[in-house]
Design a protein around this motif. Structure first.
Motif, short mmCIF file in Angstrom:
data_model
loop_
_atom_site.label_atom_id
_atom_site.label_comp_id
_atom_site.label_asym_id
_atom_site.label_seq_id
_atom_site.Cartn_x
_atom_site.Cartn_y
_atom_site.Cartn_z
N PRO A 120 9.04 -15.17 -6.82
CA PRO A 120 9.25 -14.58 -5.49
C PRO A 120 7.93 -14.07 -4.90
O PRO A 120 7.01 -13.68 -5.63
N GLU A 121 7.89 -14.04 -3.57
CA GLU A 121 6.66 -13.59 -2.88
C GLU A 121 7.02 -13.04 -1.51
O GLU A 121 7.84 -13.61 -0.78
N LYS A 122 6.42 -11.90 -1.17
CA LYS A 122 6.61 -11.34 0.17
C LYS A 122 5.34 -10.59 0.55
O LYS A 122 4.89 -9.70 -0.17
N LYS A 123 4.77 -10.95 1.71
CA LYS A 123 3.47 -10.41 2.10
C LYS A 123 3.51 -9.65 3.42
O LYS A 123 2.51 -9.05 3.81
N GLU A 124 4.63 -9.67 4.11
CA GLU A 124 4.68 -9.10 5.46
C GLU A 124 4.69 -7.57 5.45
O GLU A 124 5.09 -6.94 4.49
N ASN A 125 4.28 -6.99 6.58
CA ASN A 125 4.42 -5.57 6.90
C ASN A 125 3.96 -4.64 5.76
O ASN A 125 4.76 -3.90 5.17
N PRO A 126 2.67 -4.64 5.45
CA PRO A 126 2.19 -3.82 4.33
C PRO A 126 2.36 -2.32 4.53
O PRO A 126 2.37 -1.57 3.55
N THR A 127 2.51 -1.85 5.77
CA THR A 127 2.70 -0.41 6.00
C THR A 127 4.17 0.00 5.99
O THR A 127 4.48 1.18 6.15
N ASN A 128 5.06 -0.93 5.79
CA ASN A 128 6.49 -0.64 5.75
C ASN A 128 6.79 0.41 4.67
O ASN A 128 6.53 0.21 3.49
N GLY A 179 -5.06 2.43 9.49
CA GLY A 179 -5.40 1.23 10.25
C GLY A 179 -6.80 0.73 10.03
O GLY A 179 -7.28 -0.15 10.77
N LYS A 180 -7.51 1.27 9.02
CA LYS A 180 -8.87 0.80 8.72
C LYS A 180 -8.86 -0.61 8.14
O LYS A 180 -9.81 -1.37 8.30
N ILE A 181 -7.79 -0.93 7.42
CA ILE A 181 -7.57 -2.29 6.92
C ILE A 181 -6.17 -2.71 7.32
O ILE A 181 -5.30 -1.86 7.57
N GLN A 182 -5.94 -4.01 7.40
CA GLN A 182 -4.64 -4.51 7.85
C GLN A 182 -3.77 -5.02 6.71
O GLN A 182 -2.55 -5.12 6.87
#
Length: 228
Positions: A120-128, A179-182
């Protein structure tokens, strides 16, 4: 030939039920290395890894009793389904699919005697689900004031993905929060327990069931929305 190997091929021409204009046939042994380019020979297509293998055994027909399904489920630590997880299957087949709203995925009609690695893999929305309280929780754990209660929290806190907890994990998450890194430099936004699963010798008659826990990196108190 007498051993049951395919040794010749019809590789061109025009033919029909009523008339044959011309037909080009030949031996595989000749076609294997005869052409000057990959477009004109077989070895580049039938042995792309240049193993030197010159004979391929036939594949046994799959018995109907050996056909089964694989059902999968991805949930977060609270048992909520995790949506939009890319699930990659390699081994006896190569396939990718995405978990639905209820966190499920499935492989229909696979050979139970095959071997399948599910990742499995999920990369979206790291600030969630990431907030200041999560950083405080990591700090308290490092200071021994309020240590983690669950194994998944160690994974969630390891933002640097080096299997160790340190101030560096807090720094990376703080930079992400400000927000310094995305994205997280060394980790996807979600990691999974187990990271992958290899299954083989599947049971006959009933679908195989596999389950993964999705862990949102940086979310120590379970506030991440598993559908984002």
């Amino acid at each position: 030939n007498q051993d049951g190997y395919l040794v010749g091929q019809l590789h061109g021409g025009t033919a029909g039920c009523e008339a044959t204009n011309n037909a080009y046939v030949g031996r595989l042994a000749k076609s294997w290395n005869l052409g000057a380019t990959p477009q004109g020979r077989l070895k580049d297509w039938l042995d792309p890894d240049q193993t030197g293998q010159v004979r391929i055994p036939s594949i046994r027909n799959i018995d109907a009793a050996d056909i089964t399904d694989i059902h999968g489920l991805v949930t977060d630590p609270e048992g909520n389904p995790v949506k939009n997880v890319m699930v990659k299957v390699t081994g006896s087949i190569d396939k990718s699919m995405v978990t639905s709203d209820d966190g499920t995925f499935e492989l229909i009609g696979v050979n139970r005697n095959g071997e399948y690695t599910v990742t499995p893999e999920k990369k979206e929305n790291p600030t969630n689900g990431l907030n200041a309280l999560d950083l405080v929780a990591i700090q308290k754990h490092l200071l021994g004031k309020d240590t983690f209660d669950f194994e998944w929290q160690f994974i969630a806190a390891d933002a640097t993905n080096n299997n160790e907890l340190s101030v560096g994990d807090i720094v990376v998450l703080l930079r992400l929060l400000l927000g310094k890194i995305q994205v997280l430099p060394s980790s996807p936004s979600w990691r999974f327990d187990p990271p992958q699963m290899t299954i083989s010798a599947l049971p006959q008659g009933e679908p195989a069931e596999v389950q993964f826990m999705g862990i949102k990196i940086g979310d120590l108190n379970g506030t991440a929305d598993p559908k984002k």
